[in-house]
Design a protein around this motif. Structure first.
Motif, PDB file in Angstrom:
ATOM      1  N   ALA A  79       4.394   3.935  -2.958  1.00  0.00           N
ATOM      2  CA  ALA A  79       3.747   2.624  -3.002  1.00  0.00           C
ATOM      3  C   ALA A  79       2.242   2.831  -2.902  1.00  0.00           C
ATOM      4  O   ALA A  79       1.775   3.656  -2.115  1.00  0.00           O
ATOM      5  N   LYS A  80       1.502   2.102  -3.712  1.00  0.00           N
ATOM      6  CA  LYS A  80       0.046   2.193  -3.691  1.00  0.00           C
ATOM      7  C   LYS A  80      -0.544   0.801  -3.833  1.00  0.00           C
ATOM      8  O   LYS A  80       0.014  -0.047  -4.528  1.00  0.00           O
ATOM      9  N   ALA A  81      -1.669   0.602  -3.174  1.00  0.00           N
ATOM     10  CA  ALA A  81      -2.415  -0.639  -3.332  1.00  0.00           C
ATOM     11  C   ALA A  81      -3.865  -0.276  -3.623  1.00  0.00           C
ATOM     12  O   ALA A  81      -4.381   0.727  -3.118  1.00  0.00           O
ATOM     13  N   PHE A  82      -4.498  -1.084  -4.453  1.00  0.00           N
ATOM     14  CA  PHE A  82      -5.869  -0.825  -4.878  1.00  0.00           C
ATOM     15  C   PHE A  82      -6.671  -2.119  -4.838  1.00  0.00           C
ATOM     16  O   PHE A  82      -6.153  -3.195  -5.132  1.00  0.00           O
ATOM     17  N   TRP A  83      -7.963  -2.001  -4.515  1.00  0.00           N
ATOM     18  CA  TRP A  83      -8.918  -3.066  -4.793  1.00  0.00           C
ATOM     19  C   TRP A  83      -9.172  -2.895  -6.287  1.00  0.00           C
ATOM     20  O   TRP A  83      -9.657  -1.863  -6.714  1.00  0.00           O
ATOM     21  N   THR A  84      -8.810  -3.846  -7.098  1.00  0.00           N
ATOM     22  CA  THR A  84      -8.937  -3.649  -8.540  1.00  0.00           C
ATOM     23  C   THR A  84     -10.109  -4.450  -9.100  1.00  0.00           C
ATOM     24  O   THR A  84     -10.344  -5.584  -8.704  1.00  0.00           O
ATOM     25  N   GLN A  85     -10.848  -3.801  -9.975  1.00  0.00           N
ATOM     26  CA  GLN A  85     -11.985  -4.405 -10.652  1.00  0.00           C
ATOM     27  C   GLN A  85     -11.932  -3.980 -12.108  1.00  0.00           C
ATOM     28  O   GLN A  85     -11.185  -3.074 -12.473  1.00  0.00           O
ATOM     29  N   THR A  86     -12.729  -4.592 -12.928  1.00  0.00           N
ATOM     30  CA  THR A  86     -12.746  -4.247 -14.348  1.00  0.00           C
ATOM     31  C   THR A  86     -13.090  -2.783 -14.557  1.00  0.00           C
ATOM     32  O   THR A  86     -12.463  -2.097 -15.354  1.00  0.00           O
ATOM     33  N   MET A  88     -12.994  -0.138 -12.271  1.00  0.00           N
ATOM     34  CA  MET A  88     -12.164   0.881 -11.632  1.00  0.00           C
ATOM     35  C   MET A  88     -11.295   0.281 -10.535  1.00  0.00           C
ATOM     36  O   MET A  88     -11.508  -0.841 -10.102  1.00  0.00           O
ATOM     37  N   ASP A  89     -10.327   1.085 -10.091  1.00  0.00           N
ATOM     38  CA  ASP A  89      -9.476   0.715  -8.971  1.00  0.00           C
ATOM     39  C   ASP A  89      -9.821   1.622  -7.794  1.00  0.00           C
ATOM     40  O   ASP A  89      -9.907   2.838  -7.952  1.00  0.00           O
ATOM     41  N   LEU A  90     -10.023   1.034  -6.619  1.00  0.00           N
ATOM     42  CA  LEU A  90     -10.291   1.811  -5.410  1.00  0.00           C
ATOM     43  C   LEU A  90      -9.064   1.748  -4.514  1.00  0.00           C
ATOM     44  O   LEU A  90      -8.577   0.653  -4.213  1.00  0.00           O
ATOM     45  N   PRO A  91      -8.556   2.901  -4.056  1.00  0.00           N
ATOM     46  CA  PRO A  91      -7.367   2.892  -3.191  1.00  0.00           C
ATOM     47  C   PRO A  91      -7.609   2.095  -1.913  1.00  0.00           C
ATOM     48  O   PRO A  91      -8.694   2.115  -1.345  1.00  0.00           O
ATOM     49  N   PHE A  92      -6.599   1.381  -1.475  1.00  0.00           N
ATOM     50  CA  PHE A  92      -6.622   0.590  -0.247  1.00  0.00           C
ATOM     51  C   PHE A  92      -6.508   1.571   0.917  1.00  0.00           C
ATOM     52  O   PHE A  92      -5.490   2.226   1.089  1.00  0.00           O
ATOM     53  N   ALA A  93      -7.562   1.701   1.714  1.00  0.00           N
ATOM     54  CA  ALA A  93      -7.605   2.680   2.807  1.00  0.00           C
ATOM     55  C   ALA A  93      -6.552   2.394   3.873  1.00  0.00           C
ATOM     56  O   ALA A  93      -6.333   1.252   4.258  1.00  0.00           O
ATOM     57  N   GLY A  94      -5.888   3.459   4.307  1.00  0.00           N
ATOM     58  CA  GLY A  94      -4.961   3.353   5.429  1.00  0.00           C
ATOM     59  C   GLY A  94      -3.546   2.934   5.087  1.00  0.00           C
ATOM     60  O   GLY A  94      -2.732   2.737   5.976  1.00  0.00           O
ATOM     61  N   MET A  95      -3.208   2.824   3.815  1.00  0.00           N
ATOM     62  CA  MET A  95      -1.863   2.381   3.442  1.00  0.00           C
ATOM     63  C   MET A  95      -0.876   3.542   3.498  1.00  0.00           C
ATOM     64  O   MET A  95      -1.167   4.641   3.059  1.00  0.00           O
ATOM     65  N   ASP A  96       0.313   3.276   4.021  1.00  0.00           N
ATOM     66  CA  ASP A  96       1.406   4.244   4.028  1.00  0.00           C
ATOM     67  C   ASP A  96       2.049   4.219   2.643  1.00  0.00           C
ATOM     68  O   ASP A  96       2.555   3.189   2.207  1.00  0.00           O
ATOM     69  N   ASN A  97       2.018   5.337   1.933  1.00  0.00           N
ATOM     70  CA  ASN A  97       2.523   5.404   0.561  1.00  0.00           C
ATOM     71  C   ASN A  97       4.002   5.732   0.453  1.00  0.00           C
ATOM     72  O   ASN A  97       4.536   5.804  -0.656  1.00  0.00           O
ATOM     73  N   GLU A  98       4.699   5.929   1.565  1.00  0.00           N
ATOM     74  CA  GLU A  98       6.131   6.255   1.561  1.00  0.00           C
ATOM     75  C   GLU A  98       6.937   4.983   1.260  1.00  0.00           C
ATOM     76  O   GLU A  98       7.367   4.279   2.173  1.00  0.00           O
ATOM     77  N   GLY A  99       7.151   4.710  -0.016  1.00  0.00           N
ATOM     78  CA  GLY A  99       7.802   3.476  -0.439  1.00  0.00           C
ATOM     79  C   GLY A  99       9.188   3.260   0.131  1.00  0.00           C
ATOM     80  O   GLY A  99       9.591   2.126   0.395  1.00  0.00           O
ATOM     81  N   PHE A 146       1.958  -5.529  -9.722  1.00  0.00           N
ATOM     82  CA  PHE A 146       1.440  -6.900  -9.794  1.00  0.00           C
ATOM     83  C   PHE A 146       0.084  -6.946  -9.113  1.00  0.00           C
ATOM     84  O   PHE A 146      -0.305  -6.022  -8.390  1.00  0.00           O
ATOM     85  N   ILE A 147      -0.641  -8.047  -9.353  1.00  0.00           N
ATOM     86  CA  ILE A 147      -1.969  -8.244  -8.774  1.00  0.00           C
ATOM     87  C   ILE A 147      -1.980  -9.584  -8.052  1.00  0.00           C
ATOM     88  O   ILE A 147      -1.531 -10.596  -8.600  1.00  0.00           O
ATOM     89  N   ILE A 148      -2.475  -9.557  -6.801  1.00  0.00           N
ATOM     90  CA  ILE A 148      -2.640 -10.785  -6.023  1.00  0.00           C
ATOM     91  C   ILE A 148      -4.092 -10.914  -5.605  1.00  0.00           C
ATOM     92  O   ILE A 148      -4.855  -9.945  -5.659  1.00  0.00           O
ATOM     93  N   GLN A 149      -4.467 -12.118  -5.182  1.00  0.00           N
ATOM     94  CA  GLN A 149      -5.829 -12.335  -4.716  1.00  0.00           C
ATOM     95  C   GLN A 149      -5.804 -12.611  -3.215  1.00  0.00           C
ATOM     96  O   GLN A 149      -4.977 -13.393  -2.735  1.00  0.00           O
ATOM     97  N   ILE A 150      -6.693 -11.917  -2.488  1.00  0.00           N
ATOM     98  CA  ILE A 150      -6.825 -12.140  -1.047  1.00  0.00           C
ATOM     99  C   ILE A 150      -8.291 -12.375  -0.718  1.00  0.00           C
ATOM    100  O   ILE A 150      -9.181 -11.944  -1.460  1.00  0.00           O
ATOM    101  N   ALA A 151      -8.527 -13.051   0.385  1.00  0.00           N
ATOM    102  CA  ALA A 151      -9.887 -13.252   0.894  1.00  0.00           C
ATOM    103  C   ALA A 151      -9.924 -12.690   2.309  1.00  0.00           C
ATOM    104  O   ALA A 151      -9.143 -13.103   3.158  1.00  0.00           O
ATOM    105  N   ILE A 152     -10.807 -11.730   2.552  1.00  0.00           N
ATOM    106  CA  ILE A 152     -10.939 -11.121   3.879  1.00  0.00           C
ATOM    107  C   ILE A 152     -12.170 -11.701   4.552  1.00  0.00           C
ATOM    108  O   ILE A 152     -13.241 -11.777   3.946  1.00  0.00           O
ATOM    109  N   LYS A 153     -11.981 -12.107   5.808  1.00  0.00           N
ATOM    110  CA  LYS A 153     -13.087 -12.673   6.589  1.00  0.00           C
ATOM    111  C   LYS A 153     -13.002 -12.175   8.023  1.00  0.00           C
ATOM    112  O   LYS A 153     -11.950 -11.757   8.486  1.00  0.00           O
TER     113      LYS A 153
END
Length: 162
Positions: A79-86, A88-99, A146-153
């Protein structure tokens, strides 16, 4: 007695529905996928009712869950998550990739399954709205995506979220 049992059953159903998270809108990825995503849920995400990005507060956790039917088999899953932009994609720091910790393995083609991940929102993440790409793939890199939108505050900014 039947009324009490019926009332208890309704309470249990309501609690199960509440703990599942809010069903949110998502986009398909541009990469070739071999999977059908039926539903994506985020908890908490009361913003889903207004089709707004899910608000995630730094220092808290959010649960990302989805139901999928793969067109591939897998003994193990990544499993991988990325901050995605036109650009490039930047890996989501700290995610456990063991799907396989978050979905049942082996994954069987044509069998509907669920994936659920408790995502810590680190205090070092920048405050802004992001597109997040989520991938679940087998050893041959056949994937669900898939791609979702989140807002971090910041937590102190929560009051101004309306």
């Amino acid at each position: 007695m039947e009324r009490i049992m019926a009332a208890l059953l309704l309470v249990v159903i309501a609690l199960v529905a509440f703990t599942r998270g809010e069903v949110i809108k998502y986009q398909s990825c541009s990469e070739p996928v071999k999977c059908t995503v039926q539903e994506v849920r985020v908890d908490p995400c009361p913003e889903a009712a207004q089709d707004k990005p899910c608000l995630m507060l730094k220092g808290s956790n959010a649960t990302i869950a989805f139901d999928y039917t793969p067109e591939f088999d897998a003994q193990t899953a990544t499993a991988k998550a990325f901050w995605t932009q036109t650009a490039m994609d930047l890996p989501f720091a700290g995610m456990d990739n063991e799907g396989c910790k978050y979905t049942s393995c082996p994954i069987v083609a044509g069998q509907r399954q669920s994936y659920s991940y408790n995502l810590p929102i680190q205090k070092k993440y920048p405050s802004r709205t992001f597109d997040v790409k989520w991938q679940l793939m087998n050893e041959a890199e056949e994937m669900c995506c898939f791609i979702i939108q989140i807002a971090i505050k910041d937590k102190k900014a929560k009051k101004g979220r309306n």
